[in-house]
Structures are given as C-alpha cells and as structure tokens.
Design a protein around this motif. Structure first.
Motif, mmCIF file in Angstrom:
data_model
loop_
_atom_site.group_PDB
_atom_site.id
_atom_site.type_symbol
_atom_site.label_atom_id
_atom_site.label_comp_id
_atom_site.label_asym_id
_atom_site.label_seq_id
_atom_site.Cartn_x
_atom_site.Cartn_y
_atom_site.Cartn_z
ATOM 1 N N CYS A 126 4.314 -8.420 -7.404
ATOM 2 C CA CYS A 126 3.579 -7.846 -6.272
ATOM 3 C C CYS A 126 2.340 -7.103 -6.773
ATOM 4 O O CYS A 126 2.204 -6.797 -7.965
ATOM 5 C CB CYS A 126 4.480 -6.920 -5.458
ATOM 6 S SG CYS A 126 4.768 -5.310 -6.210
ATOM 7 N N ARG A 127 1.447 -6.827 -5.844
ATOM 8 C CA ARG A 127 0.247 -6.050 -6.127
ATOM 9 C C ARG A 127 0.283 -4.796 -5.277
ATOM 10 O O ARG A 127 0.585 -4.859 -4.083
ATOM 11 C CB ARG A 127 -1.023 -6.861 -5.830
ATOM 12 C CG ARG A 127 -1.180 -8.078 -6.740
ATOM 13 C CD ARG A 127 -1.422 -7.667 -8.174
ATOM 14 N NE ARG A 127 -1.543 -8.814 -9.086
ATOM 15 C CZ ARG A 127 -0.548 -9.313 -9.784
ATOM 16 N NH1 ARG A 127 0.666 -8.786 -9.663
ATOM 17 N NH2 ARG A 127 -0.725 -10.333 -10.591
ATOM 18 N N VAL A 128 -0.010 -3.640 -5.897
ATOM 19 C CA VAL A 128 0.145 -2.350 -5.223
ATOM 20 C C VAL A 128 -1.180 -1.598 -5.248
ATOM 21 O O VAL A 128 -1.867 -1.550 -6.271
ATOM 22 C CB VAL A 128 1.231 -1.493 -5.910
ATOM 23 C CG1 VAL A 128 1.345 -0.128 -5.240
ATOM 24 C CG2 VAL A 128 2.576 -2.217 -5.891
ATOM 25 N N VAL A 129 -1.527 -1.020 -4.104
ATOM 26 C CA VAL A 129 -2.680 -0.129 -4.000
ATOM 27 C C VAL A 129 -2.162 1.288 -3.777
ATOM 28 O O VAL A 129 -1.338 1.522 -2.886
ATOM 29 C CB VAL A 129 -3.612 -0.534 -2.842
ATOM 30 C CG1 VAL A 129 -4.746 0.490 -2.679
ATOM 31 C CG2 VAL A 129 -4.197 -1.918 -3.089
ATOM 32 N N LEU A 130 -2.613 2.225 -4.590
ATOM 33 C CA LEU A 130 -2.305 3.636 -4.417
ATOM 34 C C LEU A 130 -3.499 4.300 -3.753
ATOM 35 O O LEU A 130 -4.618 4.207 -4.265
ATOM 36 C CB LEU A 130 -2.032 4.305 -5.766
ATOM 37 C CG LEU A 130 -0.962 3.665 -6.658
ATOM 38 C CD1 LEU A 130 -0.852 4.435 -7.978
ATOM 39 C CD2 LEU A 130 0.382 3.615 -5.958
ATOM 40 N N ALA A 131 -3.280 4.963 -2.622
ATOM 41 C CA ALA A 131 -4.385 5.555 -1.870
ATOM 42 C C ALA A 131 -4.071 6.998 -1.508
ATOM 43 O O ALA A 131 -2.956 7.321 -1.094
ATOM 44 C CB ALA A 131 -4.661 4.743 -0.600
ATOM 45 N N ASP A 132 -5.066 7.850 -1.656
ATOM 46 C CA ASP A 132 -4.924 9.260 -1.282
ATOM 47 C C ASP A 132 -6.311 9.804 -0.944
ATOM 48 O O ASP A 132 -7.325 9.310 -1.466
ATOM 49 C CB ASP A 132 -4.299 10.059 -2.424
ATOM 50 C CG ASP A 132 -3.649 11.338 -1.944
ATOM 51 O OD1 ASP A 132 -2.405 11.359 -1.801
ATOM 52 O OD2 ASP A 132 -4.371 12.324 -1.672
ATOM 53 N N LEU A 177 0.847 -1.189 0.000
ATOM 54 C CA LEU A 177 0.000 0.000 0.000
ATOM 55 C C LEU A 177 0.883 1.239 0.000
ATOM 56 O O LEU A 177 1.749 1.393 0.866
ATOM 57 C CB LEU A 177 -0.904 0.015 1.237
ATOM 58 C CG LEU A 177 -1.705 1.307 1.478
ATOM 59 C CD1 LEU A 177 -2.682 1.575 0.338
ATOM 60 C CD2 LEU A 177 -2.438 1.243 2.818
ATOM 61 N N ASP A 178 0.675 2.113 -0.973
ATOM 62 C CA ASP A 178 1.311 3.428 -1.004
ATOM 63 C C ASP A 178 0.261 4.423 -0.519
ATOM 64 O O ASP A 178 -0.628 4.835 -1.263
ATOM 65 C CB ASP A 178 1.780 3.749 -2.422
ATOM 66 C CG ASP A 178 2.467 5.111 -2.540
ATOM 67 O OD1 ASP A 178 2.545 5.827 -1.528
ATOM 68 O OD2 ASP A 178 2.913 5.447 -3.652
ATOM 69 N N LEU A 179 0.346 4.784 0.760
ATOM 70 C CA LEU A 179 -0.639 5.647 1.411
ATOM 71 C C LEU A 179 -0.166 7.092 1.332
ATOM 72 O O LEU A 179 1.004 7.372 1.540
ATOM 73 C CB LEU A 179 -0.811 5.195 2.862
ATOM 74 C CG LEU A 179 -1.865 5.883 3.714
ATOM 75 C CD1 LEU A 179 -3.261 5.725 3.119
ATOM 76 C CD2 LEU A 179 -1.822 5.320 5.141
ATOM 77 N N CYS A 180 -1.107 8.019 1.069
ATOM 78 C CA CYS A 180 -0.749 9.419 0.747
ATOM 79 C C CYS A 180 0.110 9.407 -0.514
ATOM 80 O O CYS A 180 1.197 9.995 -0.578
ATOM 81 C CB CYS A 180 -0.014 10.089 1.895
ATOM 82 S SG CYS A 180 -0.872 10.092 3.478
ATOM 83 N N CYS A 181 -0.402 8.775 -1.551
ATOM 84 C CA CYS A 181 0.428 8.390 -2.702
ATOM 85 C C CYS A 181 0.835 9.542 -3.600
ATOM 86 O O CYS A 181 1.815 9.431 -4.334
ATOM 87 C CB CYS A 181 -0.285 7.320 -3.532
ATOM 88 S SG CYS A 181 -1.765 7.904 -4.407
ATOM 89 N N GLY A 182 0.091 10.659 -3.616
ATOM 90 C CA GLY A 182 0.442 11.747 -4.523
ATOM 91 C C GLY A 182 0.443 11.278 -5.964
ATOM 92 O O GLY A 182 -0.529 10.687 -6.452
ATOM 93 N N THR A 183 1.539 11.482 -6.668
ATOM 94 C CA THR A 183 1.655 11.039 -8.064
ATOM 95 C C THR A 183 1.631 9.522 -8.186
ATOM 96 O O THR A 183 1.466 8.991 -9.290
ATOM 97 C CB THR A 183 2.972 11.532 -8.685
ATOM 98 O OG1 THR A 183 4.065 11.016 -7.915
ATOM 99 C CG2 THR A 183 3.040 13.045 -8.725
ATOM 100 N N GLY A 184 1.822 8.829 -7.054
ATOM 101 C CA GLY A 184 1.955 7.374 -7.084
ATOM 102 C C GLY A 184 3.383 6.919 -7.265
ATOM 103 O O GLY A 184 3.649 5.736 -7.483
ATOM 104 N N CYS A 185 4.343 7.857 -7.130
ATOM 105 C CA CYS A 185 5.731 7.559 -7.524
ATOM 106 C C CYS A 185 6.321 6.379 -6.763
ATOM 107 O O CYS A 185 7.005 5.536 -7.362
ATOM 108 C CB CYS A 185 6.597 8.798 -7.375
ATOM 109 S SG CYS A 185 6.728 9.478 -5.709
#
Length: 286
Positions: free
Chosen positions: A140-146, A120-128
């Motif tokens: 892997c599996r990634v969740v982008l959250a903002d 999980l990329d939390l507070c992802c912004g651009t998702g960088c």
C-alpha cells in the motif's frame, strides 16, 4: 558514597510510587537506561556495579522532570507503538494503546483494499497509524498529513526512522478545510483528530493539559468539529467505496456514527478498544 545501579533503581522506583506513578517499576528502569545509555539487558547485567556521580546527577534531573508531571515519553523523546519505536516531541501527542485499536482496524481495511491501496492518515501526529499500516501492508501507499509543520517534521523523521520511506509521503493539510487538490483518490482515510471539548481541557490531567499540544486536543465546543468537517468536506479525496475511519473519545461513538450517517456514509461500524470502550467508528462512502 557511590550507589549501585540496583540501589538507584530501587530509590527511583520508590520516589515514583510515592508520587502516584502507576508504572513506577517500568518507568524507573526506563529512566535509568536513558540516563546511562544502556539497553534493558545491559542494565540488568549492571545491577551490582557502582554508578558514577555524573550518572546519578543525570538520573536525578530526569526524575525531577517526571515528578513535576512531564510525561515519560517526552523525557525519553521516543515511544513504542505496535512494535515501532517512534520519535515523540511536545509538538505531537504521545501514541497510546487506545489508538492501537484504530491502527489495527486500519491495517485490516488496507489489506482488504488490495495491492496498491492508497491510505491517508489525516491529523497524523507522529504518523503512528499510517506507519503501522505501511509496516503491515507492504504494497500500500500511505500519505501522512497534518496542519502543523513541526508535527509533520516529526512524522517525516519517523518515516526515515522506521525504514518505510519507500511507501510514505507527507503533506501539509488542514482537516477543517477541504483537501488540497493534490490529495485525492484514497481507499481509506483514517483520522485521529482533536476531540476534547474546549471547556474540558482545563480539567484534564496535568500531564496532558500542561505538556501535550493544545492544537491536537481541542475539538471545539462539543468536541465534534473535526468529525463533521472531514465527513463532509473530504469526500473529494475519496474513491468510490472509500472507508472513513475515526478514533473517537470515550463517549463520542454514537454522535460520530450519526454524523457519518447524516453525511451519506453506510455500513457504519463501531469497534471497542481493549477496555471495551467504543474507540473506532467507520463508514463507507456511498
């Protein structure tokens, strides 16, 4: 009188230098390439060619925006992060080299978690950060959250732009609140939250204060609101032995490490960036 590309470049570089822009040579080239629609190699091949008045006018308009303090990334609408060419808008922070330290550590942790790791990329912004993880850890599996929908739209576009949509999903979530029930079961949560002290924002460089999104800067009175919230409230989204990895401000590593320890995390580690500043702090959920 018509000017060659080389003359436009030299004039632009000089004006940027006089304005105190450290990377004047790089920025002059980027502005001319953007104004002309040329790539770097094509620009160098065109140095002795004459530019049209229309091109000169476009370049002068872009240059004035930069001299007024607007960051180059917002003028160009894109920025490179670890080899990924990402869309950038005023709804997102500009990815910086500091964050590469965090992303590199996230890649290492995701790889260590093995096939089908969930990140999980939390507070992802651009998702960088999440996109860099997906780029380097293909299983892997990634969740982008903002929390900001406009920001999340940029992350979605970057997912398509980088060709990583097969590994990525996006989700609206507020890091200051408990996780939505549909977000759970992660091996790694990486978070680059707002961490500027509220009272310090007015004193930031104008290129940050006047252009980058306030919501992505303000970390509360002591700059630590998001660290406390995520460390405590997001445990329900974590698998056993999940690692929580934060980017931190230049003087926050010890405070964030203490928050993790008080919240029940162990194996707490701090990692320096390229300048030796402690930039990443992690802990493993007991």
């Amino acid at each position: 009188m018509l000017k060659t590309y080389n003359t436009l470049y030299l004039d632009t570089r000089q004006k940027l230098r006089l304005a105190g822009v450290e990377a004047a040579q790089l920025e002059a080239r980027e502005l001319i390439c953007f104004a002309s629609g040329k790539g770097k190699d094509e620009f160098f091949a065109s140095l002795q060619l004459y530019a049209t008045p229309e091109l000169e006018a476009r370049l002068n308009g872009l240059l004035q925006r930069r001299l007024n303090g607007e960051p180059l990334a917002y003028i160009l609408g894109e920025w490179d992060f670890m080899g990924l060419n990402l869309m950038v808008t005023p709804d997102t922070l500009i990815p910086r080299s500091d964050t590469e330290t965090v992303a590199q550590r996230a890649i290492e942790l995701a790889a260590h978690a093995g096939d089908h790791a969930r990140v999980l990329d939390l507070c992802c912004g651009t998702g960088c950060i999440g996109l860099a993880v997906a780029q380097h850890c293909k299983n892997c599996r990634v969740v982008l959250a903002d929390v900001n929908q406009d920001t999340l739209d940029v992350a979605r576009k970057n997912t398509l732009r980088t060709g990583l949509s097969g590994q990525i999903t996006t989700f609206a979530a507020d890091a200051l609140q408990p996780p939505p029930r549909l977000i759970w079961d992660f091996n790694l949560i990486v978070c680059n939250p707002p961490y500027i002290r509220s009272g310090d924002i007015a004193g930031l460089d104008a290129s940050v204060r006047d252009y980058e999104p306030y919501l992505a800067l303000d970390g509360g009175a002591d700059g630590l609101d998001f660290y406390r919230s995520v460390a405590q409230q997001w445990k329900g989204a974590m698998r056993s032995a999940c690692v929580l990895l934060f980017e931190v401000g230049y003087d926050q590593a010890e405070d964030v490490a203490a928050i993790l320890a008080a919240s029940g995390y162990h194996n707490i580690q701090k990692h320096p960036d390229w300048n030796g500043v402690l930039r990443a702090v992690e802990g493993t959920l007991s």
